[in-house]
Design a protein around this motif. Structure first.
Motif, PDB file in Angstrom:
ATOM      1  N   UNK A 159      45.212 -10.562   1.399  1.00 52.52           N
ATOM      2  CA  UNK A 159      45.748  -9.201   1.415  1.00 52.52           C
ATOM      3  C   UNK A 159      44.591  -8.205   1.373  1.00 52.52           C
ATOM      4  N   UNK A 160      44.858  -6.990   1.828  1.00 52.79           N
ATOM      5  CA  UNK A 160      43.840  -5.946   1.748  1.00 52.79           C
ATOM      6  C   UNK A 160      44.485  -4.672   1.243  1.00 52.79           C
ATOM      7  N   UNK A 211      39.976  10.072  -2.226  1.00 54.11           N
ATOM      8  CA  UNK A 211      40.827  11.048  -1.551  1.00 54.11           C
ATOM      9  C   UNK A 211      42.144  11.162  -2.322  1.00 54.11           C
ATOM     10  N   UNK A 212      42.724  12.361  -2.444  1.00 50.91           N
ATOM     11  CA  UNK A 212      44.029  12.474  -3.091  1.00 50.91           C
ATOM     12  C   UNK A 212      45.034  11.491  -2.491  1.00 50.91           C
ATOM     13  N   UNK A 213      45.827  10.881  -3.331  1.00 54.24           N
ATOM     14  CA  UNK A 213      46.720   9.816  -2.868  1.00 54.24           C
ATOM     15  C   UNK A 213      47.658  10.277  -1.753  1.00 54.24           C
ATOM     16  N   UNK A 269      47.368   0.864  -2.684  1.00 51.49           N
ATOM     17  CA  UNK A 269      46.618   2.096  -2.437  1.00 51.49           C
ATOM     18  C   UNK A 269      46.423   2.821  -3.757  1.00 51.49           C
ATOM     19  N   UNK A 270      45.171   3.104  -4.095  1.00 56.53           N
ATOM     20  CA  UNK A 270      44.842   3.894  -5.276  1.00 56.53           C
ATOM     21  C   UNK A 270      44.035   5.096  -4.803  1.00 56.53           C
ATOM     22  N   UNK A 288      44.847  -5.600 -10.500  1.00 51.81           N
ATOM     23  CA  UNK A 288      45.993  -5.919 -11.353  1.00 51.81           C
ATOM     24  C   UNK A 288      47.300  -5.760 -10.578  1.00 51.81           C
ATOM     25  N   UNK A 289      47.385  -4.720  -9.740  1.00 46.75           N
ATOM     26  CA  UNK A 289      48.596  -4.502  -8.949  1.00 46.75           C
ATOM     27  C   UNK A 289      48.845  -5.650  -7.978  1.00 46.75           C
TER      28      UNK A 289
END
Length: 227
Positions: free
Chosen positions: A114-115, A121-123, A142-143, A163-164
């Motif tokens: 997975x990637x 950058x603001x989410x 995505x963080x 962790x996600x």
């Protein structure tokens, strides 16, 4: 390869995390359109892409400082907000993935890995980029820079992303073009690769950042993963 006793081997790393601007996406043309709109609104002429490009990974405040040198580096919050609002209108209109990035992502997926993306950058803007590229259904995590209480170079965003995904940080690798990316990965206990095709200032020396490898092109990342 890493495997626990009695378990089938899983590829190392099990997931690949990326910075966004300067690593996956060449957003410099969008940023240039943004600052040139702001300069035009103030009666100033356009600036050259080569002038802005090295500063793109450093964010809206740094780019605003370059676009308006008369401020002496003192960029008011209102100008940063103007930058972000204007950029939201230019986002995805001029730039796109770096050459080789689409193939790299496909190769990662083909191995069962997975990637994901960890960016400053603001989410909301990062999600807009993903949607425009058709990546939102493929990106596993995505963080953004405002997702958590900390942002890179703090290790929290990388630890949170791992962790996600249900993984340890050491089972992921992070790819970025800025010294802060490598510092965050090191602090998180995560292997790190430098994307040399990205944005950096002339006096920066990536070989001194402490990464596991320096990658001249996305194909070099793919080669590192296939060792």
């Amino acid at each position: 390869m890493r495997a626990q006793a009695g378990m089938s081997a899983a590829p190392f790393p099990r997931a690949v995390l990326f910075d966004l601007d300067g690593t996956l996406v060449d957003s410099a043309p969008d940023m240039l359109a943004t600052v040139n709109r702001m300069r035009a609104a103030r009666g100033q002429g356009p600036m050259a892409l080569a002038t802005l490009r090295p500063h793109v990974s450093r964010g809206a405040r740094a780019m605003s400082a370059v676009a308006f040198p008369e401020l002496g580096g003192e960029v008011p919050a209102a100008l940063v907000q103007e930058f972000l609002a204007t950029y939201a209108q230019e986002l995805g209109r001029h730039g796109g993935p770096f050459p080789g990035v689409p193939g790299l992502l496909q190769a990662i997926e083909a191995t069962g890995r997975r990637w994901g993306i960890v960016t400053n950058k603001p989410e909301a803007l990062a999600r807009q980029v993903l949607s425009g590229l058709g990546w939102d259904g493929r990106c596993a995590v995505l963080v953004g820079g405002d997702t958590l209480a900390e942002r890179k170079p703090h290790p929290l965003p990388l630890r949170h992303a791992a962790q996600a995904l249900g993984l340890a940080a050491a089972d992921c690798v992070y790819v970025g073009d800025d010294a802060r990316d490598i510092a965050a990965a090191r602090a998180a206990g995560m292997p790190a690769l430098v994307a040399l095709w990205g944005y950096r200032l002339p006096d920066e020396v990536p070989a001194q950042w402490g990464a596991d490898a320096l990658c001249a092109a996305p194909a070099a990342v793919q080669a590192w993963l296939g060792r």
